[in-house]
Write a protein that holds these residues in place. Sequence first.
Motif, PDB file in Angstrom:
ATOM      1  N   ILE A  64      48.120 -35.609  20.376  1.00  0.00           N
ATOM      2  CA  ILE A  64      47.716 -34.623  20.203  1.00  0.00           C
ATOM      3  C   ILE A  64      48.390 -33.622  19.852  1.00  0.00           C
ATOM      4  O   ILE A  64      49.326 -33.150  19.720  1.00  0.00           O
ATOM      5  CB  ILE A  64      47.608 -33.611  21.848  1.00  0.00           C
ATOM      6  CG1 ILE A  64      46.841 -35.144  22.122  1.00  0.00           C
ATOM      7  CG2 ILE A  64      46.921 -32.548  21.857  1.00  0.00           C
ATOM      8  CD1 ILE A  64      46.317 -34.717  24.074  1.00  0.00           C
ATOM      9  N   LYS A 107      49.249 -29.664  18.490  1.00  0.00           N
ATOM     10  CA  LYS A 107      49.634 -28.619  19.416  1.00  0.00           C
ATOM     11  C   LYS A 107      49.944 -27.490  18.494  1.00  0.00           C
ATOM     12  O   LYS A 107      51.248 -28.482  17.652  1.00  0.00           O
ATOM     13  CB  LYS A 107      50.950 -28.685  20.328  1.00  0.00           C
ATOM     14  CG  LYS A 107      50.449 -29.651  21.429  1.00  0.00           C
ATOM     15  CD  LYS A 107      51.460 -30.412  22.431  1.00  0.00           C
ATOM     16  CE  LYS A 107      51.151 -31.220  23.803  1.00  0.00           C
ATOM     17  NZ  LYS A 107      52.485 -31.078  24.512  1.00  0.00           N
ATOM     18  N   GLN A 109      53.819 -22.278  18.583  1.00  0.00           N
ATOM     19  CA  GLN A 109      53.994 -21.119  18.773  1.00  0.00           C
ATOM     20  C   GLN A 109      54.392 -19.776  18.420  1.00  0.00           C
ATOM     21  O   GLN A 109      55.154 -19.568  17.782  1.00  0.00           O
ATOM     22  CB  GLN A 109      54.563 -21.202  20.663  1.00  0.00           C
ATOM     23  CG  GLN A 109      53.942 -21.922  21.292  1.00  0.00           C
ATOM     24  CD  GLN A 109      54.572 -21.547  23.011  1.00  0.00           C
ATOM     25  OE1 GLN A 109      55.494 -21.008  22.981  1.00  0.00           O
ATOM     26  NE2 GLN A 109      54.120 -23.187  23.822  1.00  0.00           N
TER      27      GLN A 109
END
Length: 127
Positions: free
Chosen positions: A118, A120, A123
């Motif tokens: 997945i 991601k 950030q």
Amino acid sequence: MRRFVCLLLLLMIMLQTFNRSVIGVAFKVNQDYIAANFCENKDKPEMHCNGRCVLVKKLKQAEQNEEKQRTENLAKTALLYFCKIHRLAVNEPLSDLKTIGFNPFYLNFKPSFFANDIFKPPQRIAC
């Protein structure tokens, strides 16, 4: 310029779609002039035609034009296209193709599992 062309094309599509409404509005706007000059029943005032005979003729003419265009479009789209399919002629059995000398790496190749992870996104670091 692009906006003008888009609006012009949109207006043309709308006029074609609503041509009966446009004919009706044009009749209402010019009803007095049509009744005075083009009405077939102006010598029979008891009929209270007021130019509606001309409106009916225009609507029938618009319907005939629309039907004519519809049949022409159907005739154009009803053409069948045939193409000759060339088949691949295989002279040797497919089981013999394995012995030709393919690299076994390609036969046993398995894709990596990284595509199944997945994603991601990183950030954002606040400054």
